[in-house]
Design an enzyme around this catalytic site. Sequence first.
Site, PDB file in Angstrom:
ATOM      1  N   ASP A  40       0.811  -1.223   0.000  1.00 27.81           N
ATOM      2  CA  ASP A  40       0.000   0.000   0.000  1.00 27.81           C
ATOM      3  C   ASP A  40       0.841   1.268   0.000  1.00 27.81           C
ATOM      4  OD1 ASP A  40       0.948  -0.251   2.560  1.00 27.81           O
ATOM      5  OD2 ASP A  40      -1.017  -0.188   3.532  1.00 27.81           O
ATOM      6  N   LYS A  67       6.736   4.010  16.901  1.00 32.00           N
ATOM      7  CA  LYS A  67       5.750   5.015  17.324  1.00 32.00           C
ATOM      8  C   LYS A  67       6.111   5.677  18.651  1.00 32.00           C
ATOM      9  CE  LYS A  67       2.153   3.179  14.498  1.00 32.00           C
ATOM     10  NZ  LYS A  67       2.507   1.835  14.101  1.00 32.00           N
TER      11      LYS A  67
HETATM   12  P1  GTP Z   1      -5.365  -1.985   8.146  1.00 30.77           P
HETATM   13  O1  GTP Z   1      -6.285  -3.135   8.466  1.00 30.77           O
HETATM   14  O2  GTP Z   1      -6.127  -0.803   7.658  1.00 30.77           O
HETATM   15  O3  GTP Z   1      -4.392  -1.676   9.237  1.00 30.77           O
HETATM   16  O4  GTP Z   1      -4.488  -2.378   6.850  1.00 30.77           O
HETATM   17  P2  GTP Z   1      -3.513  -3.644   6.610  1.00 30.77           P
HETATM   18  O5  GTP Z   1      -4.198  -4.866   7.080  1.00 30.77           O
HETATM   19  O6  GTP Z   1      -3.136  -3.610   5.169  1.00 30.77           O
HETATM   20  O7  GTP Z   1      -2.289  -3.357   7.543  1.00 30.77           O
HETATM   21  P3  GTP Z   1      -1.051  -2.408   7.294  1.00 30.77           P
HETATM   22  O8  GTP Z   1      -1.502  -1.189   6.542  1.00 30.77           O
HETATM   23  O9  GTP Z   1      -0.355  -2.221   8.563  1.00 30.77           O
HETATM   24  O10 GTP Z   1      -0.141  -3.311   6.350  1.00 30.77           O
HETATM   25  C1  GTP Z   1       0.953  -2.832   5.626  1.00 30.77           C
HETATM   26  C2  GTP Z   1       1.215  -3.777   4.479  1.00 30.77           C
HETATM   27  O11 GTP Z   1       1.520  -5.076   4.970  1.00 30.77           O
HETATM   28  C3  GTP Z   1       0.037  -3.964   3.548  1.00 30.77           C
HETATM   29  O12 GTP Z   1       0.573  -4.088   2.243  1.00 30.77           O
HETATM   30  C4  GTP Z   1      -0.603  -5.245   3.972  1.00 30.77           C
HETATM   31  O13 GTP Z   1      -1.191  -5.925   2.871  1.00 30.77           O
HETATM   32  C5  GTP Z   1       0.593  -6.022   4.498  1.00 30.77           C
HETATM   33  N1  GTP Z   1       0.271  -6.896   5.608  1.00 30.77           N
HETATM   34  C6  GTP Z   1      -0.108  -6.535   6.856  1.00 30.77           C
HETATM   35  N2  GTP Z   1      -0.259  -7.623   7.634  1.00 30.77           N
HETATM   36  C7  GTP Z   1       0.025  -8.697   6.852  1.00 30.77           C
HETATM   37  C8  GTP Z   1       0.043 -10.112   7.083  1.00 30.77           C
HETATM   38  O14 GTP Z   1      -0.238 -10.599   8.159  1.00 30.77           O
HETATM   39  N3  GTP Z   1       0.384 -10.882   6.029  1.00 30.77           N
HETATM   40  C9  GTP Z   1       0.712 -10.376   4.802  1.00 30.77           C
HETATM   41  N4  GTP Z   1       1.028 -11.205   3.827  1.00 30.77           N
HETATM   42  N5  GTP Z   1       0.707  -9.053   4.546  1.00 30.77           N
HETATM   43  C10 GTP Z   1       0.367  -8.225   5.568  1.00 30.77           C
END
Ligand code: GTP
Length: 328
Positions: A101, A151
Site C-alpha cells: 500500500d 511510534k
Molecule cells: P489496516 O487493516 O487498515 O491496518 O491495513 P492492513 O491490514 O493492510 O495493515 P497495514 O496497513 O499495517 O499493512 C501494511 C502492508 O503489509 C500492507 O501491504 C498489507 O497488505 C501487508 N500486511 C499486513 N499484515 C500482513 C500479514 O499478516 N500478512 C501479509 N502477507 N501481509 C500483511
Amino acid sequence: MILAGGFGTRLRPLTLTCPKPLVPVANVPIIRRIVEKLPDDVDKVVLAVNYKLEQLRDYFAHNDVGREVVLVEERQPLGTAGAIKNVEAEVDGPFFVFNGDVLDSLDLASFRRFHEKRGGLGTISLWEVPDPRHFGVMEMDGERIVRFVEKPQTKEEAPSHLANAGTYLLEPEVFDFIPAGKAVSVERETFPALLQAGRRLHGFPFGGYWVDAGRPDTYLHANETVLHAAGRKVLLGPGTTHEAATFDDWAVVGARCRVGAGATIARSVLLDGVTVGARATVRDSIVGPGARVGDDAVLVECVVGEGAAIEKGLLLKNVKVDPAADAS
Ligand code: GTP
C-alpha cells in the site's frame, strides 16, 4: 516480494470488495505500480496473500506484468515477518520487500547499489517525517541503524526524524531469524533481533515523494501525489464522458464513468463505472466502482462502497456508505 495480505480495514468500505493492493491509485492498481518500477533483472514477483486471494490471482491471470508472479497463501495472517518467512521457498537470493500500500519515488537501482556496497543483512528505505510519532523511527550511527523506536510517544523520545519507509532489500540469511508458522512483525521483532545479534542493517534516506495509501485521507493524497508527479491535475479514464462538469483543484476519474451536466468533482477519486448525476458535487471523497450519485446530491469527505446508490438531492458529510447500499 510484496506484502499483500492485510485486511485493509482502514480503507473500508473500498476494501470490503477489493483487496487493498488492487485498489487503483490514479487509475492503476497499487500493486501494478509497484511491479512496474522494479529493475528489469528482477525476475520473479512473490505476493504474500491471504485476504481476497482469488481476486489477486484473477488479476494476474488476466494482466501480464512481464514477470513471473507467484502467489503464496497464508492460511492466517502471519504479520510482516511471518509473511516473509512464509515465502522462503520461493526466494534464492537477495530480495526486495515492498508494502502493498505504499507508493514512492525511491530509485531501486541506487537503493540496490547502496546495499551491495555497504553489505550487511539488509537495507531499509528511510523517509524524513516532520512528526515522527506515528512511525517506526531509526537511531542511526552514520549509515548504520543502531535502534528502532516504534511510534515514539513524544517527539523528544524519537531518536531522529527518519522513518521506516517500508521498502527493504534483504539477504536470504534474514530467514534464519524468523520463527516459522507464527505471527511475527519485521519492524518490531525481526529487525531489532538482528541488531541484538550484532548483524548490520543500513538505512537509505531518499527524497521525492512517499505516500501510504492505507487510509481514506492518505489514499486521496496518494492519488494527488501520483497525479502531480505525472504533471497532471485531472485524469479521465477511457470511455468516461462528462457534460460541462467542473474538475476543481484535482480529480481522478476511472474508466467508463458518466459525470452529468454541471456536476463538480473536487479533490476526489471516482473509480471505474461511476455515475454522477447532473449538478451533483463530490468533494474530498472516494466513490467506489459502479456507484451512482444522484442528481443534485452533495458528498463531502465520504467513502462510497462499490455499487452503492446515493439518492438524488442527498447531502452526506463524512459518511461511509456500504457496498451496494441504497443511501436515501
Ligand atoms: P489496516 O487493516 O487498515 O491496518 O491495513 P492492513 O491490514 O493492510 O495493515 P497495514 O496497513 O499495517 O499493512 C501494511 C502492508 O503489509 C500492507 O501491504 C498489507 O497488505 C501487508 N500486511 C499486513 N499484515 C500482513 C500479514 O499478516 N500478512 C501479509 N502477507 N501481509 C500483511
